[in-house]
Design an enzyme around this catalytic site. Structure first.
Site, mmCIF file in Angstrom:
data_model
loop_
_atom_site.group_PDB
_atom_site.id
_atom_site.type_symbol
_atom_site.label_atom_id
_atom_site.label_comp_id
_atom_site.label_asym_id
_atom_site.label_seq_id
_atom_site.Cartn_x
_atom_site.Cartn_y
_atom_site.Cartn_z
ATOM 1 N N ARG A 73 0.908 -1.207 -0.133
ATOM 2 C CA ARG A 73 -0.069 0.168 0.033
ATOM 3 C C ARG A 73 0.932 1.132 0.048
ATOM 4 O O ARG A 73 1.744 1.149 0.820
ATOM 5 C CB ARG A 73 -0.716 -0.115 1.353
ATOM 6 C CG ARG A 73 -1.796 1.057 1.361
ATOM 7 C CD ARG A 73 -2.548 1.073 2.618
ATOM 8 N NE ARG A 73 -3.847 1.865 2.693
ATOM 9 C CZ ARG A 73 -3.750 2.824 3.846
ATOM 10 N NH1 ARG A 73 -2.918 2.949 4.688
ATOM 11 N NH2 ARG A 73 -4.667 3.550 3.799
ATOM 12 N N GLU A 170 -9.361 7.383 4.770
ATOM 13 C CA GLU A 170 -10.377 7.467 6.187
ATOM 14 C C GLU A 170 -11.017 8.764 6.105
ATOM 15 O O GLU A 170 -11.072 9.963 6.649
ATOM 16 C CB GLU A 170 -9.334 7.766 7.399
ATOM 17 C CG GLU A 170 -8.509 6.437 7.764
ATOM 18 C CD GLU A 170 -7.675 6.709 9.139
ATOM 19 O OE1 GLU A 170 -7.537 5.456 9.696
ATOM 20 O OE2 GLU A 170 -7.132 7.724 9.279
ATOM 21 N N GLU A 292 -5.892 -0.686 7.352
ATOM 22 C CA GLU A 292 -5.163 -0.036 8.494
ATOM 23 C C GLU A 292 -5.276 -0.495 10.031
ATOM 24 O O GLU A 292 -6.403 -0.621 10.194
ATOM 25 C CB GLU A 292 -5.172 1.534 8.687
ATOM 26 C CG GLU A 292 -4.630 2.176 7.330
ATOM 27 C CD GLU A 292 -4.546 3.675 7.650
ATOM 28 O OE1 GLU A 292 -4.505 4.294 8.965
ATOM 29 O OE2 GLU A 292 -4.854 4.635 6.871
#
Length: 388
Positions: A73, A170, A292
């Site tokens: 990522r 997010e 995450e």
């Protein structure tokens, strides 16, 4: 009636379907597992080296030590500049990300591009739009669409096929503030949907940028929406309900991406994560990734946070246990929809806390005895992805 050849072909197709699972699998991968290694070039350019303690302290690339992963990522900022208020360096721009992406792609790793639609960190506390971008909605949406298409095309031209793109990082409180800010806990549903209107416009523009790139010949990636606090079912129901009611079709994303950190509230339990993932999978029938997470190997002192799973030890062994437990939650999601897990920045040797109040959550022990050079000695948890 089927001929014998027809029956044989049908049986082969059925066997292949059962083996590969849902059609949303990308590039033959049924479970993406890996690490965010966005800062690795920064570390190496600063003189960091990595030692594999399982191989007599042999110096090896960090990705070789982090055995078992199939995905890397990488975060992308728009126009990072110097100086920021905290003296942050210029990095995570397209040139920087392309260098890392080519490195990992050439080794066969799947590349998951994490768009921060900002010149700096984008997270629930800050989602400020790039300084050079328009400040009215329609021009901003057009710029966003073009940016997504252009950056995907640039990576493709460099020889990088993206497996996953996350349109925002997010984005619980929206993205591209102030125009794209949202309030998912607004009590009135009608008011909540109304305040998602701008975000819906911006997200759909970014999604069209993906389509534009694919139409221009770019390898088609899976598209993700990434929200923090994956254990909070109310948040996820409110958020996705408001987004779709504001006009974003469920066909506009392929994957749910959730963060799951044990530091930010004792409600961040594995039980609550399971409840949330199963509910979201049942409602939307889409793949889910935990994109995450981390767990501390050092966390003591008066400022140490209360961890959400106190039975898991604060140690390398605990790091393995935490990740294995999250993998178990994902793999029990009905219909095989739990399909990915990423650990955040395990090799960031000069940011061992990884944003928490613990001393270290990375998967290496840094040795600064030859400062400014640093050597990272791998913990047993560096092999965690090989164990799930």
């Amino acid at each position: 009636m089927f001929s014998e050849i027809g029956i044989a072909l049908w049986s082969a197709l059925l066997a292949t379907s059962l083996a590969t699972g849902p059609s949303s699998y990308q590039d033959g991968v049924s479970f993406y597992k890996g690490f965010d290694l966005s800062s690795l070039n920064i570390q190496e350019d600063g003189g960091a080296i990595y030692k594999d303690t399982s191989k007599n302290n042999a110096t090896r690339p960090a990705e070789a030590i982090l055995e078992g992963m199939n995905t890397v990522r990488l975060r992308l900022w728009v126009h990072p500049v110097v100086p920021f208020d905290d003296g942050y360096y210029e990095t995570y721009n397209l040139q920087y990300v392309t260098t890392l992406a080519k490195r990992f792609h050439s080794q066969g790793y799947h590349i998951y591009l994490d768009y921060h639609f900002s010149d700096y960190w984008a997270d629930p506390q800050k989602q400020y739009q790039p300084k050079e971008w328009p400040t009215t909605l329609k021009p901003l949406a057009k710029t966003l669409r073009n940016y997504v298409s252009r950056t995907m095309k640039s990576l493709s031209d460099a020889g990088v096929d993206l497996s996953i793109v996350s349109l925002g990082n997010e984005i619980r409180d929206g993205m591209l503030w102030p125009l794209g800010r949202v309030y998912p806990f607004t009590e009135s549903e009608a008011e909540r949907v109304a305040n998602f209107s701008n975000l819906a416009t911006l997200y759909s523009a970014a999604r069209k940028g993906v389509d534009d790139a694919v139409s221009a010949g770019v390898h088609k990636p899976l598209v993700m929406i990434h929200i923090d606090n994956g254990y909070n079912l109310t948040l996820q129901e409110n958020w996705f309900g408001a987004l779709t009611s504001a006009g974003v079709a469920t066909s506009e994303w392929d994957i749910f991406g959730f963060s799951m950190y044990p530091f930010y509230g004792t409600d961040a339990t594995l039980k609550n994560l399971k409840t949330t993932l199963n509910a979201i999978a049942g409602r939307y029938k889409k793949p889910i990734h935990v994109v995450e997470t981390d767990w501390p190997n050092q966390c003591s002192g008066p400022d140490a946070p209360e961890l959400s799973e106190p039975s898991i030890p604060v140690s390398a062994k605990g790091q393995i246990e935490w990740v294995q437990d999250i993998a178990k939650v994902l793999k029990q999601v009905p219909n095989g929809l739990g399909q990915g897990l990423n650990y955040w920045e395990p090799a960031w040797l000069n940011l061992t806390s990884l944003g928490s109040a613990c001393q270290s959550a990375i998967l290496f022990t840094p040795d600064w005895s030859e400062f400014p050079k640093v050597t990272g000695y791998s913990l047993p948890s560096a092999k965690m992805m090989a164990l799930i």
